[in-house]
Design an enzyme around this catalytic site. Structure first.
Site, PDB file in Angstrom:
ATOM      1  N   GLN A 101      43.471  35.447  44.889  1.00 57.64           N
ATOM      2  CA  GLN A 101      44.726  35.116  44.381  1.00 57.64           C
ATOM      3  C   GLN A 101      45.963  35.763  45.015  1.00 57.64           C
ATOM      4  O   GLN A 101      47.010  35.357  44.547  1.00 57.64           O
ATOM      5  CB  GLN A 101      44.577  35.203  42.625  1.00 57.64           C
ATOM      6  CG  GLN A 101      43.400  34.690  42.095  1.00 57.64           C
ATOM      7  CD  GLN A 101      43.239  35.511  40.782  1.00 57.64           C
ATOM      8  OE1 GLN A 101      44.195  34.971  39.707  1.00 57.64           O
ATOM      9  NE2 GLN A 101      42.344  36.309  40.552  1.00 57.64           N
ATOM     10  N   ASP A 104      48.630  38.310  50.164  1.00 58.76           N
ATOM     11  CA  ASP A 104      49.001  39.380  51.282  1.00 58.76           C
ATOM     12  C   ASP A 104      48.277  39.334  52.541  1.00 58.76           C
ATOM     13  O   ASP A 104      48.777  40.117  53.508  1.00 58.76           O
ATOM     14  CB  ASP A 104      48.944  40.589  50.576  1.00 58.76           C
ATOM     15  CG  ASP A 104      47.453  40.864  49.846  1.00 58.76           C
ATOM     16  OD1 ASP A 104      47.101  41.727  48.904  1.00 58.76           O
ATOM     17  OD2 ASP A 104      46.279  40.438  50.634  1.00 58.76           O
ATOM     18  N   HIS A 119      46.184  31.000  45.624  1.00 61.93           N
ATOM     19  CA  HIS A 119      47.853  30.847  45.592  1.00 61.93           C
ATOM     20  C   HIS A 119      48.563  31.112  46.793  1.00 61.93           C
ATOM     21  O   HIS A 119      49.677  31.273  46.596  1.00 61.93           O
ATOM     22  CB  HIS A 119      48.101  32.279  44.502  1.00 61.93           C
ATOM     23  CG  HIS A 119      47.474  32.172  43.300  1.00 61.93           C
ATOM     24  ND1 HIS A 119      47.183  33.268  42.444  1.00 61.93           N
ATOM     25  CD2 HIS A 119      47.111  30.922  42.579  1.00 61.93           C
ATOM     26  CE1 HIS A 119      46.691  32.814  41.120  1.00 61.93           C
ATOM     27  NE2 HIS A 119      46.535  31.451  41.326  1.00 61.93           N
ATOM     28  N   CYS A 127      60.951  24.167  53.576  1.00 64.61           N
ATOM     29  CA  CYS A 127      61.975  23.930  52.772  1.00 64.61           C
ATOM     30  C   CYS A 127      61.675  22.863  51.647  1.00 64.61           C
ATOM     31  O   CYS A 127      61.180  21.711  51.857  1.00 64.61           O
ATOM     32  CB  CYS A 127      63.005  23.101  53.810  1.00 64.61           C
ATOM     33  SG  CYS A 127      64.562  22.548  52.880  1.00 64.61           S
ATOM     34  N   GLY A 187      39.483  43.292  40.688  1.00 57.18           N
ATOM     35  CA  GLY A 187      40.814  43.759  40.547  1.00 57.18           C
ATOM     36  C   GLY A 187      41.396  42.135  39.899  1.00 57.18           C
ATOM     37  O   GLY A 187      42.584  42.108  40.442  1.00 57.18           O
ATOM     38  N   ASN A 213      36.735  46.659  38.088  1.00 61.30           N
ATOM     39  CA  ASN A 213      38.150  46.768  37.646  1.00 61.30           C
ATOM     40  C   ASN A 213      38.257  47.935  36.984  1.00 61.30           C
ATOM     41  O   ASN A 213      37.312  48.724  36.208  1.00 61.30           O
ATOM     42  CB  ASN A 213      38.385  45.668  36.597  1.00 61.30           C
ATOM     43  CG  ASN A 213      39.567  45.371  36.203  1.00 61.30           C
ATOM     44  OD1 ASN A 213      40.593  46.272  35.857  1.00 61.30           O
ATOM     45  ND2 ASN A 213      40.266  43.808  36.108  1.00 61.30           N
ATOM     46  N   ALA A 232      38.912  49.972  42.882  1.00 61.38           N
ATOM     47  CA  ALA A 232      38.241  49.127  43.953  1.00 61.38           C
ATOM     48  C   ALA A 232      37.888  49.737  45.311  1.00 61.38           C
ATOM     49  O   ALA A 232      36.961  49.566  45.890  1.00 61.38           O
ATOM     50  CB  ALA A 232      39.287  47.670  44.294  1.00 61.38           C
TER      51      ALA A 232
HETATM   52  N1  APR Z   1      41.190  48.891  41.042  1.00 61.32           N
HETATM   53  C1  APR Z   1      40.472  48.051  40.312  1.00 61.32           C
HETATM   54  N2  APR Z   1      41.488  47.118  39.438  1.00 61.32           N
HETATM   55  C2  APR Z   1      42.477  47.419  39.483  1.00 61.32           C
HETATM   56  C3  APR Z   1      43.271  48.280  40.273  1.00 61.32           C
HETATM   57  C4  APR Z   1      42.626  49.044  41.160  1.00 61.32           C
HETATM   58  N3  APR Z   1      42.862  50.078  42.005  1.00 61.32           N
HETATM   59  N4  APR Z   1      44.481  48.341  40.149  1.00 61.32           N
HETATM   60  C5  APR Z   1      44.806  47.449  39.074  1.00 61.32           C
HETATM   61  N5  APR Z   1      43.446  46.835  38.683  1.00 61.32           N
HETATM   62  C6  APR Z   1      43.124  45.772  37.782  1.00 61.32           C
HETATM   63  C7  APR Z   1      43.973  45.832  36.490  1.00 61.32           C
HETATM   64  O1  APR Z   1      43.065  46.521  35.470  1.00 61.32           O
HETATM   65  C8  APR Z   1      43.906  44.186  36.219  1.00 61.32           C
HETATM   66  O2  APR Z   1      42.797  43.841  35.547  1.00 61.32           O
HETATM   67  O3  APR Z   1      43.522  44.608  38.393  1.00 61.32           O
HETATM   68  C9  APR Z   1      44.042  43.461  37.645  1.00 61.32           C
HETATM   69  C10 APR Z   1      45.281  42.964  37.909  1.00 61.32           C
HETATM   70  O4  APR Z   1      45.534  41.708  37.045  1.00 61.32           O
HETATM   71  P1  APR Z   1      47.019  41.364  37.267  1.00 61.32           P
HETATM   72  O5  APR Z   1      48.026  42.173  37.521  1.00 61.32           O
HETATM   73  O6  APR Z   1      47.190  40.262  36.143  1.00 61.32           O
HETATM   74  O7  APR Z   1      46.748  40.515  38.551  1.00 61.32           O
HETATM   75  P2  APR Z   1      45.922  39.042  38.942  1.00 61.32           P
HETATM   76  O8  APR Z   1      44.749  38.873  38.047  1.00 61.32           O
HETATM   77  O9  APR Z   1      45.671  38.890  40.479  1.00 61.32           O
HETATM   78  O10 APR Z   1      47.089  38.068  38.709  1.00 61.32           O
HETATM   79  C11 APR Z   1      46.590  36.444  38.710  1.00 61.32           C
HETATM   80  O11 APR Z   1      48.808  35.827  38.188  1.00 61.32           O
HETATM   81  O12 APR Z   1      51.129  36.219  38.374  1.00 61.32           O
HETATM   82  C12 APR Z   1      50.009  35.610  38.905  1.00 61.32           C
HETATM   83  O13 APR Z   1      50.250  34.590  40.845  1.00 61.32           O
HETATM   84  C13 APR Z   1      50.132  35.767  40.053  1.00 61.32           C
HETATM   85  O14 APR Z   1      47.947  35.728  41.653  1.00 61.32           O
HETATM   86  C14 APR Z   1      48.662  36.342  40.332  1.00 61.32           C
HETATM   87  C15 APR Z   1      47.788  35.958  39.188  1.00 61.32           C
END
Ligand code: APR
Length: 254
Positions: A101, A104, A119, A127, A187, A213, A232
């Protein structure tokens, strides 16, 4: 934790056909904040004001203030041991592909070859007025926000809320999760559809769901079979070490 790690390594080794689904949490140890944790991006920028395609169309300069901050972080970020471990598991034939998702590009930078960018990515821009496409490096000299040749402001090819997931990414993700025997989820809060549908599709196809996670996510209490709680960078690295050591031992004993 060690016995759950060994148990997870045995599942990955025994079943194979592992697909990895990653979210922002896998890149936090590379210096990129996630979205919904305490320090997450959405605690500083309201996603309804900054992360919808309608917000970008109506106030591109305002959205570019957030994008510029993200760009600086992304430009400094390097793969961490979790990205490297996933790439090593792919090279060893354990992982069939990564559905990320994240925008980067760190999985590819770590050596992963079959990566679905669910994503989109920040490497190219389009544009919204005239449709012209550009590489990020091609327009760096134009400053931030970068203008198109037509004068409108360019938008990175990341999927904003309200935009469709690219059909090729969706189809390839469905193919991968339906054929996998283990889905390694790393994550992600598993809160954003349709990416959050992938674990359910894998489960329905008979896969074992192993989750890495720091804390429980939206699927931990429902479809996760093994939750490895921890960062992670450490957990995925140790998991890969166990899997690859086991394969090495098996190869030696023939
Ligand atoms: N190791 C493992 N897990 C981690 C770490 C780490 N170092 N740091 C954070 N996390 C976990 C958090 O506990 C959380 O469950 O990673 C998860 C991040 O969740 P979000 O911030 O919601 O990110 P994500 O799930 O990728 O969001 C999905 O939402 O906003 C949109 O487009 C954006 O792609 C993104 C999508």
């Amino acid at each position: 934790m060690i016995d759950r790690l060994v148990q997870a390594a045995e599942v990955l080794s025994a079943r194979g056909r592992v697909v990895v689904l990653t979210g922002a949490g896998i890149s936090v140890e590379s210096g990129i904040p996630d979205f919904r944790s305490e320090e997450g991006l959405w605690t500083r920028y309201d996603p309804y004001e900054y992360a919808t395609v309608s917000a970008f169309r109506s106030e591109p300069r305002k959205v570019w203030r957030m994008l510029a901050e993200m760009e600086q972080v992304l430009d400094r970020a390097r793969p961490n041991p979790a990205h490297a471990a996933v790439a090593r598991l792919e090279a060893a034939g354990v992982v069939e592909g990564v559905i990320t998702q994240n925008i980067d590009g760190l999985h590819q930078a770590a050596g992963s070859r079959n990566v679905v960018e669910f994503h989109g990515c920040h490497r190219t821009l389009t544009c919204l007025a005239c449709g012209r496409a550009f590489g990020r490096d091609e327009v760096r000299s134009r400053g931030v926000p970068p203008p198109c040749d037509c004068g409108a402001l360019l938008k990175p090819d990341v999927i904003f809320f309200g935009e469709e997931i690219p059909s090729r990414a969706l189809e390839e993700s469905h193919r991968l999760v339906r054929a996998c025997r283990v889905l390694l989820v790393v994550g992600t809060s598993a809160e954003v559809a349709p990416a959050s549908h992938m674990p359910w599709l894998a489960k329905r196809a008979g896969a074992i769901v192993v989750e890495v996670n720091l804390r429980p996510s939206a699927i931990t209490a429902t479809i996760t079979d093994l939750h490895l709680a921890g960062p992670a960078g450490e957990v995925v690295h140790r998991l890969a070490e166990h899997v690859l050591a086991g394969r090495g031992a098996a190869a030696r004993t023939g």
